[in-house]
Motif scaffolding. Structure first.
Motif, PDB file in Angstrom:
ATOM      1  N   PRO A   1       6.304  12.347  -3.277  1.00 35.31           N
ATOM      2  CA  PRO A   1       5.590  11.209  -2.782  1.00 35.31           C
ATOM      3  C   PRO A   1       5.943  10.769  -1.202  1.00 35.31           C
ATOM      4  CG  PRO A   1       7.929  10.866  -3.985  1.00 35.31           C
ATOM      5  CD  PRO A   1       7.545  12.366  -4.205  1.00 35.31           C
TER       6      PRO A   1
ATOM      7  N   ALA B   1       3.305  12.578   0.386  1.00 30.16           N
ATOM      8  CA  ALA B   1       1.820  11.802   0.330  1.00 30.16           C
ATOM      9  C   ALA B   1       1.533  10.421   1.104  1.00 30.16           C
ATOM     10  CB  ALA B   1       1.942  11.241  -1.142  1.00 30.16           C
TER      11      ALA B   1
ATOM     12  N   GLU C   1       0.794  -1.032   0.014  1.00 28.20           N
ATOM     13  CA  GLU C   1       0.019   0.044  -0.049  1.00 28.20           C
ATOM     14  C   GLU C   1       0.992   1.413  -0.001  1.00 28.20           C
ATOM     15  OE1 GLU C   1      -3.287   0.169   2.811  1.00 28.20           O
ATOM     16  OE2 GLU C   1      -3.185  -2.028   3.060  1.00 28.20           O
TER      17      GLU C   1
ATOM     18  N   LYS D   1       2.348   1.824  -3.429  1.00 26.68           N
ATOM     19  CA  LYS D   1       1.039   2.440  -4.279  1.00 26.68           C
ATOM     20  C   LYS D   1       1.081   3.731  -4.324  1.00 26.68           C
ATOM     21  CE  LYS D   1      -3.477   1.717  -5.464  1.00 26.68           C
ATOM     22  NZ  LYS D   1      -4.791   1.961  -5.026  1.00 26.68           N
ATOM     23  N   VAL D   2       0.874   4.302  -2.933  1.00 27.41           N
ATOM     24  CA  VAL D   2       0.494   5.638  -2.593  1.00 27.41           C
ATOM     25  C   VAL D   2       1.835   6.492  -3.263  1.00 27.41           C
ATOM     26  CG1 VAL D   2       0.777   7.367  -0.831  1.00 27.41           C
ATOM     27  CG2 VAL D   2      -0.916   5.532  -0.513  1.00 27.41           C
ATOM     28  N   TYR D   3       3.087   5.887  -2.995  1.00 23.73           N
ATOM     29  CA  TYR D   3       4.501   6.631  -3.475  1.00 23.73           C
ATOM     30  C   TYR D   3       4.335   6.726  -5.030  1.00 23.73           C
ATOM     31  CZ  TYR D   3       9.415   7.425  -3.511  1.00 23.73           C
ATOM     32  OH  TYR D   3      10.602   8.167  -4.100  1.00 23.73           O
ATOM     33  N   ARG D   4       3.962   5.528  -5.517  1.00 14.92           N
ATOM     34  CA  ARG D   4       3.991   5.517  -7.311  1.00 14.92           C
ATOM     35  C   ARG D   4       3.204   6.522  -7.842  1.00 14.92           C
ATOM     36  NH1 ARG D   4       5.129   0.136  -6.323  1.00 14.92           N
ATOM     37  NH2 ARG D   4       2.625  -0.282  -6.659  1.00 14.92           N
ATOM     38  N   GLU D   5       1.756   6.633  -7.048  1.00 19.72           N
ATOM     39  CA  GLU D   5       0.850   7.580  -7.620  1.00 19.72           C
ATOM     40  C   GLU D   5       1.226   9.083  -7.511  1.00 19.72           C
ATOM     41  OE1 GLU D   5      -2.423   6.422  -4.929  1.00 19.72           O
ATOM     42  OE2 GLU D   5      -3.097   4.605  -6.312  1.00 19.72           O
ATOM     43  N   HIS D   6       2.205   9.306  -6.552  1.00 22.54           N
ATOM     44  CA  HIS D   6       2.593  10.852  -6.228  1.00 22.54           C
ATOM     45  C   HIS D   6       4.057  10.815  -6.754  1.00 22.54           C
ATOM     46  CE1 HIS D   6      -1.137  10.280  -3.918  1.00 22.54           C
ATOM     47  NE2 HIS D   6      -1.274  11.530  -4.484  1.00 22.54           N
TER      48      HIS D   6
END
Length: 197
Positions: free
Chosen positions: A159, A162, A146, A149-154
Motif C-alpha cells: 500500500p 501504491a 484520498e 483510499k489509495v492505501y486501503r485499495e492496495h
C-alpha cells in the motif's frame, strides 16, 4: 511583417534555444519560456543529443530526449544514457532563460534576467522545487482521505508503494502522508507491521 526571432544560448557542449514567439509562463517568482530545445552536437564521433523541454501545468519537464549517431560515428552506448541527468538538464537549462519577477500589478508585470553563477544557481533551485512540487500540495483532510483510499485499495499488497505511485512522491513522503492519515483516524494504527483491527 515582423520576423519571429529565436533566442539561443550557447554553453560548453552545445546550445539551447527557444522558437520565436514562445510564450513565457510563471513558475514561482520566475518567468520561463514554455518550450526550449537543447542540442549537444556530435563531436569526435559522439552521438548527437537533442532534448525538448516544456513547462506543463507549472512544472518544467523533459518531454523528449533523443540520441543519434553520425554516419561514421560510434554507436549509442549505455554510458551515453548514464551521462545524462534529466533533473540537471531541465533545471540548468530553464535557469539560463529565467527572468525574475520584480513587480506585478493588475495590468502589467516587470521581470529581470539575473546573470552570474549565483543567480543561475538560485533560479535552478527554484525550478527544482517546482519540479518536486514543494509547497504545491496542501495537506488537507480531503487530500489525506484520498491517500487513505489509495492505501486501503492496495492494503494487501504494497500500500505504501501504491500511495507513492499515485501521488508521485518519494517513499519517505508517502509514509508521511500515511502517518498523517492515521493521525486523523482515516487509517487504522499499526503494531509490528500489522494493522490493528
Amino acid at each position: 511583417m515582423p520576423q519571429a526571432v529565436k533566442t539561443r544560448i550557447n554553453f560548453e557542449t552545445g546550445y539551447a534555444e527557444t522558437e520565436g514567439g514562445t510564450p513565457l509562463v510563471r513558475v514561482g517568482d520566475r518567468l520561463l519560456p514554455q518550450r526550449i530545445t537543447v542540442v549537444v552536437p556530435c563531436r569526435a564521433g559522439q552521438p548527437r543529443i537533442t532534448a525538448r523541454l516544456e513547462v506543463l501545468d507549472g512544472i518544467p519537464q523533459c518531454r523528449e530526449l533523443s540520441f543519434a549517431s553520425l554516419e561514421n560515428g560510434r554507436e549509442i552506448k549505455q554510458l551515453d544514457l548514464r551521462d545524462i541527468s534529466i533533473a540537471d538538464l531541465v533545471e540548468r537549462t530553464f535557469a539560463l532563460f529565467s527572468q525574475r519577477v520584480i513587480l506585478e500589478e493588475s495590468d502589467h508585470m516587470v521581470a529581470v534576467q539575473d546573470f552570474g553563477s549565483g543567480a543561475r544557481a538560485e533560479a535552478a533551485r527554484i525550478i527544482g522545487q517546482a519540479r518536486k512540487g514543494k509547497g504545491a500540495r496542501k495537506i488537507t483532510p480531503a487530500f489525506l482521505a484520498e491517500v487513505a483510499k489509495v492505501y486501503r485499495e492496495h492494503g494487501e499488497k504494497n500500500p505504501t508503494q501504491a500511495v507513492q505511485r499515485a501521488f508521485d512522491v518519494s517513499p519517505r513522503m508517502a509514509g508521511n502522508y500515511i502517518r498523517k492519515a492515521r493521525d486523523l483516524e482515516l487509517l487504522p494504527e499499526v503494531t509490528d507491521g500489522r494493522r490493528k483491527r
